[in-house]
Write a protein that holds these residues in place. Structure first.
Motif, PDB file in Angstrom:
ATOM      1  N   LYS A   1       0.821  -1.212   0.000  1.00  0.00           N
ATOM      2  CA  LYS A   1       0.000   0.000   0.000  1.00  0.00           C
ATOM      3  C   LYS A   1       0.849   1.252   0.000  1.00  0.00           C
ATOM      4  O   LYS A   1       0.436   2.297  -0.509  1.00  0.00           O
ATOM      5  CB  LYS A   1      -0.926  -0.024   1.221  1.00  0.00           C
ATOM      6  CG  LYS A   1      -1.937   1.105   1.267  1.00  0.00           C
ATOM      7  CD  LYS A   1      -2.881   0.937   2.442  1.00  0.00           C
ATOM      8  CE  LYS A   1      -3.951   2.019   2.456  1.00  0.00           C
ATOM      9  NZ  LYS A   1      -4.898   1.839   3.593  1.00  0.00           N
ATOM     10  N   GLN A   2       2.060   1.171   0.561  1.00  0.00           N
ATOM     11  CA  GLN A   2       2.930   2.333   0.668  1.00  0.00           C
ATOM     12  C   GLN A   2       3.658   2.655  -0.635  1.00  0.00           C
ATOM     13  O   GLN A   2       4.151   3.770  -0.798  1.00  0.00           O
ATOM     14  CB  GLN A   2       3.973   2.110   1.774  1.00  0.00           C
ATOM     15  CG  GLN A   2       3.373   1.910   3.140  1.00  0.00           C
ATOM     16  CD  GLN A   2       4.402   1.591   4.200  1.00  0.00           C
ATOM     17  OE1 GLN A   2       4.065   1.171   5.312  1.00  0.00           O
ATOM     18  NE2 GLN A   2       5.668   1.770   3.878  1.00  0.00           N
ATOM     19  N   VAL A   3       3.737   1.697  -1.544  1.00  0.00           N
ATOM     20  CA  VAL A   3       4.581   1.891  -2.729  1.00  0.00           C
ATOM     21  C   VAL A   3       3.816   1.780  -4.043  1.00  0.00           C
ATOM     22  O   VAL A   3       4.391   2.024  -5.109  1.00  0.00           O
ATOM     23  CB  VAL A   3       5.740   0.870  -2.733  1.00  0.00           C
ATOM     24  CG1 VAL A   3       6.678   1.122  -1.561  1.00  0.00           C
ATOM     25  CG2 VAL A   3       5.224  -0.567  -2.689  1.00  0.00           C
ATOM     26  N   SER A   4       2.552   1.421  -3.990  1.00  0.00           N
ATOM     27  CA  SER A   4       1.772   1.202  -5.205  1.00  0.00           C
ATOM     28  C   SER A   4       0.919   2.419  -5.537  1.00  0.00           C
ATOM     29  O   SER A   4       0.607   3.245  -4.667  1.00  0.00           O
ATOM     30  CB  SER A   4       0.860  -0.015  -5.016  1.00  0.00           C
ATOM     31  OG  SER A   4       0.025  -0.221  -6.128  1.00  0.00           O
ATOM     32  N   VAL A   5       0.541   2.532  -6.804  1.00  0.00           N
ATOM     33  CA  VAL A   5      -0.461   3.533  -7.172  1.00  0.00           C
ATOM     34  C   VAL A   5      -1.776   3.164  -6.491  1.00  0.00           C
ATOM     35  O   VAL A   5      -2.066   1.986  -6.240  1.00  0.00           O
ATOM     36  CB  VAL A   5      -0.657   3.607  -8.701  1.00  0.00           C
ATOM     37  CG1 VAL A   5       0.582   4.149  -9.393  1.00  0.00           C
ATOM     38  CG2 VAL A   5      -1.044   2.242  -9.274  1.00  0.00           C
ATOM     39  N   SER A   6      -2.576   4.175  -6.191  1.00  0.00           N
ATOM     40  CA  SER A   6      -3.853   3.924  -5.520  1.00  0.00           C
ATOM     41  C   SER A   6      -4.978   3.668  -6.508  1.00  0.00           C
ATOM     42  O   SER A   6      -6.024   3.113  -6.145  1.00  0.00           O
ATOM     43  CB  SER A   6      -4.217   5.102  -4.618  1.00  0.00           C
ATOM     44  OG  SER A   6      -4.284   6.298  -5.368  1.00  0.00           O
ATOM     45  N   GLU A   7      -4.774   4.083  -7.753  1.00  0.00           N
ATOM     46  CA  GLU A   7      -5.758   3.816  -8.799  1.00  0.00           C
ATOM     47  C   GLU A   7      -5.029   3.620 -10.122  1.00  0.00           C
ATOM     48  O   GLU A   7      -3.870   4.007 -10.289  1.00  0.00           O
ATOM     49  CB  GLU A   7      -6.762   4.955  -8.906  1.00  0.00           C
ATOM     50  CG  GLU A   7      -6.149   6.310  -9.156  1.00  0.00           C
ATOM     51  CD  GLU A   7      -7.182   7.420  -9.132  1.00  0.00           C
ATOM     52  OE1 GLU A   7      -6.928   8.460  -9.765  1.00  0.00           O
ATOM     53  OE2 GLU A   7      -8.231   7.250  -8.485  1.00  0.00           O
ATOM     54  N   SER A   8      -5.719   3.038 -11.072  1.00  0.00           N
ATOM     55  CA  SER A   8      -5.105   2.686 -12.355  1.00  0.00           C
ATOM     56  C   SER A   8      -4.630   3.925 -13.112  1.00  0.00           C
ATOM     57  O   SER A   8      -5.297   4.959 -13.122  1.00  0.00           O
ATOM     58  CB  SER A   8      -6.115   1.913 -13.202  1.00  0.00           C
ATOM     59  OG  SER A   8      -5.599   1.662 -14.486  1.00  0.00           O
ATOM     60  N   VAL A   9      -3.449   3.796 -13.736  1.00  0.00           N
ATOM     61  CA  VAL A   9      -2.891   4.842 -14.590  1.00  0.00           C
ATOM     62  C   VAL A   9      -2.503   4.199 -15.917  1.00  0.00           C
ATOM     63  O   VAL A   9      -1.851   3.140 -15.927  1.00  0.00           O
ATOM     64  CB  VAL A   9      -1.651   5.497 -13.957  1.00  0.00           C
ATOM     65  CG1 VAL A   9      -1.112   6.603 -14.869  1.00  0.00           C
ATOM     66  CG2 VAL A   9      -1.961   6.041 -12.575  1.00  0.00           C
ATOM     67  N   THR A  10      -2.870   4.803 -17.021  1.00  0.00           N
ATOM     68  CA  THR A  10      -2.552   4.259 -18.341  1.00  0.00           C
ATOM     69  C   THR A  10      -1.516   5.137 -19.034  1.00  0.00           C
ATOM     70  O   THR A  10      -1.635   6.356 -19.051  1.00  0.00           O
ATOM     71  CB  THR A  10      -3.811   4.153 -19.221  1.00  0.00           C
ATOM     72  OG1 THR A  10      -4.725   3.242 -18.609  1.00  0.00           O
ATOM     73  CG2 THR A  10      -3.463   3.645 -20.617  1.00  0.00           C
ATOM     74  N   TYR A  11      -0.502   4.494 -19.602  1.00  0.00           N
ATOM     75  CA  TYR A  11       0.561   5.171 -20.339  1.00  0.00           C
ATOM     76  C   TYR A  11       0.499   4.740 -21.807  1.00  0.00           C
ATOM     77  O   TYR A  11       0.268   3.571 -22.107  1.00  0.00           O
ATOM     78  CB  TYR A  11       1.934   4.812 -19.778  1.00  0.00           C
ATOM     79  CG  TYR A  11       2.107   5.085 -18.299  1.00  0.00           C
ATOM     80  CD1 TYR A  11       2.717   6.255 -17.842  1.00  0.00           C
ATOM     81  CD2 TYR A  11       1.660   4.163 -17.345  1.00  0.00           C
ATOM     82  CE1 TYR A  11       2.881   6.495 -16.479  1.00  0.00           C
ATOM     83  CE2 TYR A  11       1.814   4.402 -15.988  1.00  0.00           C
ATOM     84  CZ  TYR A  11       2.433   5.567 -15.569  1.00  0.00           C
ATOM     85  OH  TYR A  11       2.594   5.797 -14.221  1.00  0.00           O
ATOM     86  N   ASN A  12       0.724   5.699 -22.697  1.00  0.00           N
ATOM     87  CA  ASN A  12       0.765   5.421 -24.136  1.00  0.00           C
ATOM     88  C   ASN A  12      -0.531   4.745 -24.605  1.00  0.00           C
ATOM     89  O   ASN A  12      -0.519   3.708 -25.266  1.00  0.00           O
ATOM     90  CB  ASN A  12       1.980   4.548 -24.476  1.00  0.00           C
ATOM     91  CG  ASN A  12       2.291   4.522 -25.957  1.00  0.00           C
ATOM     92  OD1 ASN A  12       2.085   5.506 -26.664  1.00  0.00           O
ATOM     93  ND2 ASN A  12       2.793   3.395 -26.438  1.00  0.00           N
ATOM     94  N   ALA A  13      -1.640   5.376 -24.275  1.00  0.00           N
ATOM     95  CA  ALA A  13      -2.955   4.791 -24.570  1.00  0.00           C
ATOM     96  C   ALA A  13      -3.180   4.554 -26.054  1.00  0.00           C
ATOM     97  O   ALA A  13      -3.930   3.647 -26.438  1.00  0.00           O
ATOM     98  CB  ALA A  13      -4.061   5.691 -24.015  1.00  0.00           C
ATOM     99  N   GLU A  14      -2.531   5.336 -26.897  1.00  0.00           N
ATOM    100  CA  GLU A  14      -2.707   5.199 -28.343  1.00  0.00           C
ATOM    101  C   GLU A  14      -1.606   4.364 -28.984  1.00  0.00           C
ATOM    102  O   GLU A  14      -1.454   4.354 -30.205  1.00  0.00           O
ATOM    103  CB  GLU A  14      -2.735   6.589 -28.993  1.00  0.00           C
ATOM    104  CG  GLU A  14      -3.816   7.514 -28.453  1.00  0.00           C
ATOM    105  CD  GLU A  14      -5.199   6.924 -28.602  1.00  0.00           C
ATOM    106  OE1 GLU A  14      -5.473   6.306 -29.652  1.00  0.00           O
ATOM    107  OE2 GLU A  14      -6.007   7.075 -27.663  1.00  0.00           O
ATOM    108  N   GLY A  15      -0.833   3.650 -28.170  1.00  0.00           N
ATOM    109  CA  GLY A  15       0.246   2.843 -28.718  1.00  0.00           C
ATOM    110  C   GLY A  15      -0.256   1.730 -29.619  1.00  0.00           C
ATOM    111  O   GLY A  15      -1.377   1.251 -29.473  1.00  0.00           O
ATOM    112  N   ASP A  16       0.605   1.301 -30.557  1.00  0.00           N
ATOM    113  CA  ASP A  16       0.241   0.253 -31.500  1.00  0.00           C
ATOM    114  C   ASP A  16       0.712  -1.129 -31.063  1.00  0.00           C
ATOM    115  O   ASP A  16       0.471  -2.111 -31.756  1.00  0.00           O
ATOM    116  CB  ASP A  16       0.831   0.568 -32.881  1.00  0.00           C
ATOM    117  CG  ASP A  16       0.138   1.746 -33.537  1.00  0.00           C
ATOM    118  OD1 ASP A  16      -1.065   1.912 -33.301  1.00  0.00           O
ATOM    119  OD2 ASP A  16       0.813   2.497 -34.256  1.00  0.00           O
ATOM    120  N   GLY A  17       1.411  -1.200 -29.927  1.00  0.00           N
ATOM    121  CA  GLY A  17       1.909  -2.488 -29.460  1.00  0.00           C
ATOM    122  C   GLY A  17       0.930  -3.183 -28.543  1.00  0.00           C
ATOM    123  O   GLY A  17      -0.219  -2.747 -28.376  1.00  0.00           O
TER     124      GLY A  17
END
Length: 356
Positions: free
Chosen positions: A149-165
């Motif tokens: 709980k001390q080191v994780s994100v508290s909610e989802s985060v998306t990176y490069n949402a438009e990526g093709d991979g």
């Protein structure tokens, strides 16, 4: 400022105070000679007291673009000499720090006795008894079971949402930022998820790969991540780094154990059992896979102590590494791991898997 470090056995080491405060934690060391910014912001050091074995820490300043997370994670820092830049940084984040100590002696002590509890007191009027009082608070304390709980994100985060991979569901048990960067650099879309994310939430993403990150402490404390492995093994490719390897092995019937003093540094030699090639790796872990179980093959080992460094299963589409292929700081010999992980996405990817 006066400063004292009290070790198990009630040995007290006098030191020069560089950042004030009082604290306690598990004393560990790293042999890294560069990358102090990356080490200090690595979530895997959460709740530990970090000793730098290299004599001078801070000789190239402090730049936040090198950080692996948004804050310093060790509870305190010990060094032979800290520059003003690093001392000011630690002070600004309320992390006690000392120098002018014989770090060779401290490291030898940890190597011989194992990772140990310590108490630290730094300030204008502290005494050896203050450090011993901090050490006494460690007695009877077990590791923090909800440390995720001390080191994780508290909610989802998306990176490069438009990526093709491929789309990667990254379970953040304390993930280094460079893991996300390494995947995004390969045009993957990365969904960084809380450490206690549910299987239903992962399923809604319809991701191509489930990736368990690195993190601090005992892998047995990350039960939610192990439940995800149980839920998706055989249905979704699985990957893991550091704690992630341990969680995956434990979920599939393997055993993990605490090491005497762990692997922490940028020069750990790893041998590939299939090719015979040896590469240098960056590592930071105090636990290891003692027995991988019947479903995983050990494909890489540590040259120094034969502990498993790579686990794989072609049938179940599992690929894990105990070391940090993203290697910040450290050598970049093993960055191809991320290509191999994304290649497991196969027909689920938005475009052909990346070539080596």
């Amino acid at each position: 400022m006066d400063a004292y470090v009290a070790l198990e056995g009630e040995r007290v080491i006098p030191a020069r105070g560089r950042a004030p405060g009082r604290t306690r934690g598990e004393l560990v060391f790293t042999t890294a000679y560069t990358g102090y910014e990356e080490s200090l912001t690595d979530p895997s050091y959460e709740e530990q007291v970090l000793t730098f074995s290299y004599p001078l820490i801070g000789n190239y300043g402090v730049r936040d673009e090198r950080f692996e997370s948004e804050r310093i994670h060790p509870r305190a820092v010990l060094a032979r000499e800290l520059t003003e830049d690093v001392a000011e940084w630690l002070t600004s984040e309320d992390v006690p720090a000392v120098d002018h100590i014989d770090t060779r002696d401290v490291v030898t002590n940890v190597r011989e006795e194992g990772a140990m509890k310590c108490g630290i007191a730094v300030g204008p009027d502290v005494t050896p008894e203050d450090a011993l009082d901090e050490l006494a608070k460690c007695k009877g304390m077990s590791e923090h079971v909800d440390i995720g709980k001390q080191v994780s994100v508290s909610e989802s985060v998306t990176y490069n949402a438009e990526g093709d991979g491929p789309e990667v569901a990254l379970v953040d048990c304390g993930a280094k930022g460079s893991i996300v960067e390494s995947l995004v650099d390969r045009d993957a879309t990365v969904h960084r998820l809380p450490y206690d994310v549910t299987a239903e939430e992962v399923r809604e993403l319809d991701a191509d790969v489930l990736f368990i990150s690195n993190g601090p402490g005992d892998p047995k404390n990350f039960e939610a991540a192990a439940d995800l492995v149980d839920e998706f093994v055989g249905d979704l490719p699985l990957a893991g780094i550091c704690l992630g390897q341990q969680v995956i092995a434990g979920a599939l019937g393997g055993e993990t154990e605490k090491m005497t003093f762990g692997h922490r540094g940028v020069n750990q030699p790893v041998k590939d059992l299939r090719t015979g090639q040896v590469v240098m790796t960056t590592q930071n872990h105090g636990y290891t896979v003692a027995d991988p179980g019947d479903q995983l093959e050990v494909t890489q080992i540590n040259v120094n102590d034969d502990t498993p460094e790579g686990l794989e299963s072609d049938e179940l589409e599992i690929l894990t590494r105990q070391y940090h292929p993203e290697a910040n700081p450290g050598p970049h010999d093993t960055l191809g791991f991320f290509d191999d992980v994304l290649a497991m996405a196969g027909d689920g990817s938005k475009k052909p898997a990346l070539a080596d």
